[in-house]
Design a protein around this motif. Sequence first.
Motif, PDB file in Angstrom:
ATOM      1  N   PRO A  86       1.555  -8.834   7.362  1.00  0.00           N
ATOM      2  CA  PRO A  86       2.981  -9.065   7.638  1.00  0.00           C
ATOM      3  C   PRO A  86       3.463  -8.089   8.707  1.00  0.00           C
ATOM      4  N   LEU A  87       4.227  -8.581   9.670  1.00  0.00           N
ATOM      5  CA  LEU A  87       4.640  -7.742  10.791  1.00  0.00           C
ATOM      6  C   LEU A  87       6.114  -7.359  10.753  1.00  0.00           C
ATOM      7  N   HIS A  88       6.958  -8.237  10.248  1.00  0.00           N
ATOM      8  CA  HIS A  88       8.387  -7.907  10.204  1.00  0.00           C
ATOM      9  C   HIS A  88       8.651  -6.907   9.071  1.00  0.00           C
ATOM     10  N   PRO A  89       9.487  -5.892   9.294  1.00  0.00           N
ATOM     11  CA  PRO A  89       9.757  -4.897   8.237  1.00  0.00           C
ATOM     12  C   PRO A  89      10.278  -5.514   6.944  1.00  0.00           C
ATOM     13  N   TYR A  90      11.066  -6.582   7.036  1.00  0.00           N
ATOM     14  CA  TYR A  90      11.562  -7.228   5.822  1.00  0.00           C
ATOM     15  C   TYR A  90      10.430  -7.917   5.069  1.00  0.00           C
ATOM     16  N   THR A  91       9.560  -8.614   5.798  1.00  0.00           N
ATOM     17  CA  THR A  91       8.419  -9.273   5.162  1.00  0.00           C
ATOM     18  C   THR A  91       7.526  -8.247   4.478  1.00  0.00           C
ATOM     19  N   GLN A  92       7.296  -7.118   5.134  1.00  0.00           N
ATOM     20  CA  GLN A  92       6.473  -6.064   4.553  1.00  0.00           C
ATOM     21  C   GLN A  92       7.078  -5.544   3.251  1.00  0.00           C
ATOM     22  N   ALA A  93       8.390  -5.329   3.245  1.00  0.00           N
ATOM     23  CA  ALA A  93       9.065  -4.843   2.036  1.00  0.00           C
ATOM     24  C   ALA A  93       9.041  -5.896   0.937  1.00  0.00           C
ATOM     25  N   LEU A  94       9.247  -7.151   1.321  1.00  0.00           N
ATOM     26  CA  LEU A  94       9.272  -8.250   0.355  1.00  0.00           C
ATOM     27  C   LEU A  94       7.918  -8.398  -0.326  1.00  0.00           C
ATOM     28  N   PHE A  95       6.853  -8.404   0.460  1.00  0.00           N
ATOM     29  CA  PHE A  95       5.520  -8.611  -0.094  1.00  0.00           C
ATOM     30  C   PHE A  95       5.014  -7.384  -0.841  1.00  0.00           C
ATOM     31  N   SER A  96       5.523  -6.210  -0.503  1.00  0.00           N
ATOM     32  CA  SER A  96       5.102  -5.010  -1.224  1.00  0.00           C
ATOM     33  C   SER A  96       5.624  -5.001  -2.660  1.00  0.00           C
ATOM     34  N   ALA A  97       6.620  -5.847  -2.935  1.00  0.00           N
ATOM     35  CA  ALA A  97       7.209  -5.900  -4.275  1.00  0.00           C
ATOM     36  C   ALA A  97       6.468  -6.851  -5.206  1.00  0.00           C
ATOM     37  N   ILE A  98       5.414  -7.530  -4.708  1.00  0.00           N
ATOM     38  CA  ILE A  98       4.649  -8.444  -5.563  1.00  0.00           C
ATOM     39  C   ILE A  98       3.828  -7.620  -6.552  1.00  0.00           C
ATOM     40  N   PRO A  99       4.037  -7.797  -7.856  1.00  0.00           N
ATOM     41  CA  PRO A  99       3.250  -7.038  -8.834  1.00  0.00           C
ATOM     42  C   PRO A  99       1.762  -7.383  -8.762  1.00  0.00           C
ATOM     43  N   VAL A 100       0.934  -6.410  -8.987  1.00  0.00           N
ATOM     44  CA  VAL A 100      -0.513  -6.607  -8.985  1.00  0.00           C
ATOM     45  C   VAL A 100      -1.031  -6.394 -10.403  1.00  0.00           C
ATOM     46  N   ALA A 101      -1.735  -7.385 -10.944  1.00  0.00           N
ATOM     47  CA  ALA A 101      -2.246  -7.305 -12.317  1.00  0.00           C
ATOM     48  C   ALA A 101      -3.547  -6.510 -12.355  1.00  0.00           C
ATOM     49  N   ASP A 102      -3.427  -5.237 -12.053  1.00  0.00           N
ATOM     50  CA  ASP A 102      -4.601  -4.364 -12.023  1.00  0.00           C
ATOM     51  C   ASP A 102      -4.171  -2.990 -12.535  1.00  0.00           C
ATOM     52  N   PRO A 103      -4.677  -2.563 -13.711  1.00  0.00           N
ATOM     53  CA  PRO A 103      -4.252  -1.276 -14.273  1.00  0.00           C
ATOM     54  C   PRO A 103      -4.649  -0.073 -13.417  1.00  0.00           C
ATOM     55  N   ASP A 104      -5.634  -0.255 -12.518  1.00  0.00           N
ATOM     56  CA  ASP A 104      -6.063   0.848 -11.653  1.00  0.00           C
ATOM     57  C   ASP A 104      -5.296   0.896 -10.333  1.00  0.00           C
ATOM     58  N   HIS A 105      -4.374  -0.075 -10.156  1.00  0.00           N
ATOM     59  CA  HIS A 105      -3.621  -0.140  -8.903  1.00  0.00           C
ATOM     60  C   HIS A 105      -2.132  -0.074  -9.211  1.00  0.00           C
ATOM     61  N   SER A 106      -1.486   0.943  -8.742  1.00  0.00           N
ATOM     62  CA  SER A 106      -0.045   1.085  -8.975  1.00  0.00           C
ATOM     63  C   SER A 106       0.718   0.493  -7.801  1.00  0.00           C
ATOM     64  N   TRP A 107       1.175  -0.745  -7.974  1.00  0.00           N
ATOM     65  CA  TRP A 107       1.897  -1.413  -6.893  1.00  0.00           C
ATOM     66  C   TRP A 107       3.248  -0.747  -6.646  1.00  0.00           C
ATOM     67  N   ILE A 108       3.784  -0.055  -7.665  1.00  0.00           N
ATOM     68  CA  ILE A 108       5.086   0.593  -7.508  1.00  0.00           C
ATOM     69  C   ILE A 108       5.004   1.719  -6.478  1.00  0.00           C
ATOM     70  N   GLU A 109       3.866   2.446  -6.460  1.00  0.00           N
ATOM     71  CA  GLU A 109       3.699   3.549  -5.503  1.00  0.00           C
ATOM     72  C   GLU A 109       3.682   3.042  -4.064  1.00  0.00           C
TER      73      GLU A 109
END
Length: 319
Positions: free
Chosen positions: A243-266
């Motif tokens: 993703p190249l647009h700053p809004y798209t990057q922020a939007l997609f970074s909020a997608i939760p990841v179902a992986d206990p070893d990966h903290s999507w919140i960070e």
Amino acid sequence: MSERKVVFEARSLKKYFPAPSGKMVRAVDDVSFAIREGETFGLVGESGCGKTTCGRLLLGVYPPTEGEVLYQGRGLETLDRHERMEFCKNVQMIFQDPYACLDPRMSIGSIIAEGLHVHFHLNQEETMKRVREQLDRVGLTSDYASRFPHELSGGQRQRVGIARALAVEPRFIVCDEPIAALDVSIQAQIVNLMVKLQRELKLTYLFISHDLSMVRHISDRIGVMYLGSLVELSDNVTIYQKPLHPYTQALFSAIPVADPDHSWIENRIRLEGEIPSPLSAPPGCKFSSRCRMCTEECRKTPPPLREVEPGHFVACHRV
């Protein structure tokens, strides 16, 4: 994909609604895109960004304030009465709320048959045969034809909504957040059903949603909207991986990841700053008040949607 025939094209599409204050709500503000035959075009963004209005402009429910909608190369306003009827048969909609879009006074069979009465000359036996076929197609038995909407669950009602849309043999379907009102356990069933129907019937979809995971699953190309404007457009893989647009990057970074070893919140990009009102958007880039990359040029000049690499369009001065 590029060789496929264009079914719908939006050209510099604008739709403004008057507000009580006397100002205009710019629901859709200079949006352009094309939808090709056989693909699923996903449209994502926050609530109120203009996704549903775009869908209704394509259907002709709303007349555009400016710009035009082309269906198979022709403007909707040029269609005569016969062509308009054919357009209404070929272009259908699946609505967001399965509880509100079905008439509670009509049986399921009557709801599905309503479009058949308008577009086909069938007798009662032929009509009911088609109704049973559509019920079977969406995973419901023929005895549902005699039931009423209040007797069905949300997922069953949405299947009826899909059957109603399919009954008149459309080629293009606007799917307006078709899973938003359903339980999570039912959402995947409905999306998988839609994928199966698209493959079998060679349908073309405009899939409107704020569920980014589902859009990624079903869409071939994806457009991202912000405050009535298209800020990024690309194929499914590219827009999620790069993703190249700053809004798209922020939007997609909020997608939760179902992986206990990966903290999507960070890794989440937190947007700060004031959210502009659709009544008084900033004079430059609409995202400038929340963008971490904003410059003086961004505040003054609206960025055009331009192709930065083959098939990848971005509206950002910094890209």
